[in-house]
Design an enzyme around this catalytic site. Sequence first.
Site, PDB file in Angstrom:
ATOM      1  N   SER A 184       0.847  -1.192   0.000  1.00 37.40           N
ATOM      2  CA  SER A 184       0.000   0.000   0.000  1.00 37.40           C
ATOM      3  C   SER A 184       0.880   1.238   0.000  1.00 37.40           C
ATOM      4  O   SER A 184       2.006   1.221   0.504  1.00 37.40           O
ATOM      5  CB  SER A 184      -0.862   0.007   1.254  1.00 37.40           C
ATOM      6  N   ASP A 185       0.377   2.318  -0.560  1.00 38.72           N
ATOM      7  CA  ASP A 185       1.014   3.602  -0.291  1.00 38.72           C
ATOM      8  C   ASP A 185       0.883   3.835   1.213  1.00 38.72           C
ATOM      9  O   ASP A 185       0.090   3.166   1.892  1.00 38.72           O
ATOM     10  CB  ASP A 185       0.373   4.724  -1.114  1.00 38.72           C
ATOM     11  N   TRP A 186       1.641   4.775   1.714  1.00 39.03           N
ATOM     12  CA  TRP A 186       1.739   4.954   3.165  1.00 39.03           C
ATOM     13  C   TRP A 186       0.387   5.395   3.747  1.00 39.03           C
ATOM     14  O   TRP A 186      -0.089   6.478   3.462  1.00 39.03           O
ATOM     15  CB  TRP A 186       2.858   5.941   3.489  1.00 39.03           C
ATOM     16  N   LEU A 187      -0.258   4.500   4.478  1.00 42.59           N
ATOM     17  CA  LEU A 187      -1.571   4.705   5.104  1.00 42.59           C
ATOM     18  C   LEU A 187      -2.725   4.526   4.120  1.00 42.59           C
ATOM     19  O   LEU A 187      -3.812   5.047   4.348  1.00 42.59           O
ATOM     20  CB  LEU A 187      -1.692   6.090   5.764  1.00 42.59           C
ATOM     21  N   ALA A 188      -2.502   3.808   3.033  1.00 42.70           N
ATOM     22  CA  ALA A 188      -3.565   3.671   2.028  1.00 42.70           C
ATOM     23  C   ALA A 188      -4.515   2.501   2.302  1.00 42.70           C
ATOM     24  O   ALA A 188      -5.424   2.268   1.519  1.00 42.70           O
ATOM     25  CB  ALA A 188      -2.958   3.518   0.633  1.00 42.70           C
TER      26      ALA A 188
END
Length: 746
Positions: free
Chosen positions: A227-231
């Site tokens: 995931s992108d960071w916090l996605a």
Amino acid sequence: MENRVDVWLEKLTLKEKARLCAGADLWSTIAVERLGIPSLFMADGPNGIRKEQNDVLLGGAAPATCFPTASALGSSWNTGLLHEIGRALGKECNRLGVDLLLGPGINMKRSPLCGRNFEYYSEDPFLSGELGAAFVTGVQSQKVGATLKHYACNNTEFERMTINSEVDERTLREIYLAAFERIVKKANPWAIMSAYNKVNGTYVSENNYLLNDILRNEWGFQGIVMSDWLAVNDRVNSVEAGLNLEMPGPADSSCEQIIEAVHAGRLDVSTLDNVVRNLLSVIESVSEPRKMDDEWNFDDHHLLAQQAAEECIVLLKNDRQILPLDPKQIASIAVVGKFALSPLYQGEGSAKVNPTRLDVPLEELRNIVGSGSDLQFAQGYLEEDEPNEELLIAAVSLAKEAEVALLFVGIPQGEACDRTHIDLPANQINLIKAVAAVQSNCVVIINAGSAVGMDAWIEAVPVVVDAWMPGQAGGGAVAKILFGLTNPSGKLSETFPVKLSDNPSYLNFPGENGKTLYGEGLFIGYRYYDKKEIEPLFPFGHGLSYTSFEYTNLTCDRKQLKDSDPLTVTIDITNTGDCPGMEIVQLYIHDQACRWVRPEKELKSFAKVALDTGVTKTVSFVLNPRDFCYYDSALKMWTTDTGYFTIMVGSSSRDIRLSVDMYMEITCKPMVPMNENHPIKDWLNTKTGRDAIQYIGEHHVKDQKLKNDILNHNMNAFYLQMPIYKFIKLLSSGDKEANFLMDKFF
Ligand code: BGC
């Protein structure tokens, strides 16, 4: 014999599996020491390594080479160069202990306002795909993984963590997924980063269609999706969708949710195993000893960064052939603009690199000029877009006295924030106008990550150079181009519009009410300007050289093509000017026969050729069947129609030098499944439809003229557009008879 991944998987407890599915911290995965499973360390890119030295998101990164940003590299159109840069980055990763590079970014440049455009290559999926694939193979040649990001439709920074990108299937396939598909198939990246946003209502991190159906099942992707960071929003759904790694970690509650879901029977343990298996396979690749290569140093990479920047710089306008400058002929040069002294060489945010050194344009210009000419500097403007009369007056008077003025201007940009317009700051525009009013030899050098509006001042200046955000060695590269030590060879990888409102996404960007509608569909970039016959300021593929090139002898190895044949196209390019140079030869196709709307031109191949004066080279391109296809969203397949295609070869999308037509015969196209709502015009193409229509004509129509029209398939539009059920109902004797006939024929 069982492989190591299977052994690990067998021995991992449920809790360990669940924990592995999220990072250990901001930058690494969890190690399971009892089984010897190592942790994998990642760092941002894409145009340099941003290895944070402490466990922080954005802090002090270790020094690393800052190569030109992606939008600059996009203008190089040089796959060999991208491969070299990828290799160099792979080596730096090894030295810094990085296993996975978080790049390249390959999102399409849908609007020039997107804050992260400097991290993306182009508005064209083919160009982005080819450059991205070369970059990935370069990185991975060093046994370091590359991560394609941000998959998919992350084309605005506005509400980036929640926005819903609404995009139709054909546009998704032909434009927004195409570069990802090309790179996955050609370069086998270790990882893909799922974007923050939703696509058609579902977060990408939980999007089974994008992650499982398309990425893994259709394209055969073998690596990991992180995931992108916090996605991540719903961890169990994201496991179901095939997301392997949630970043950053630790994510204890996600881990608990996974365990609970397995215990409750809501998540099949085999689904979790598949997700963990992919992850372990990638982790296994880094458990081998690192490929260390001591044969390079940061000076070598600085030099590579400079060569790269030289290839990226685009000479947009050069009236009266003012460039290249000859220091021996020019007694005085005014260098104006803050960015000549404090270079604008990269963007802000996660891609920001701590450079190993930094070339300052002013110093580099001085080095070339030596004591031959008088070179003076004036700052000209404040970076904060505050008017400052004193700076302006000093710069104008310096420029007036000199023989040439070199004006450095630019637009800073960065992550998480879109721009609201495409113009230079007002104080810089005022400066350009004021300098151009007193100095006819005015050269504007732009640093930006995207298209820049020039309407207010372009007519007043004879020369414009786009130096993009050229990385740490950009200063030297610009100086070499201005003084002709290097012949410019970059070409635009995006269209520069006359005004922002010409841009195809203008009415829908950045979106509202939680959505961004991709209303322009396929027609992004030059596809739109061509179709709408809108004159851009500078077209896609445009870039001038200090020499000239002639295109002759365009040939195709066949005039007729079947849908499974490749086509080889050749053309001769000659350097007809008086200095060596490089030309970017571009091949576009136009489909004359498509049943559906298609762009006037689609880039399908390109080559960058170096030519000495007077030399001719033959360039050849191979087009594969898929290159001719569009995505038929009714059939859910790539296909095309029988008819003529035009093959165009040129120096830009608006400078086609030669073209040739060839005939394509489609031999194996399935029919679109049809139903009672399909119109007569379509049913006439089928035997069943023709039989039913004939039956109606013979048995139910009394009027002789209409009968003849029906039997001869010569009906007017009123009937041709009518759904078959309504046609039968109208001409037979009511519902009952119509239903009887529908059953009889369909
Ligand atoms: C960015 C990614 C980046 C990640 C880690 C996110 O905000 O969108 O591109 O790789 O942060 O820094």
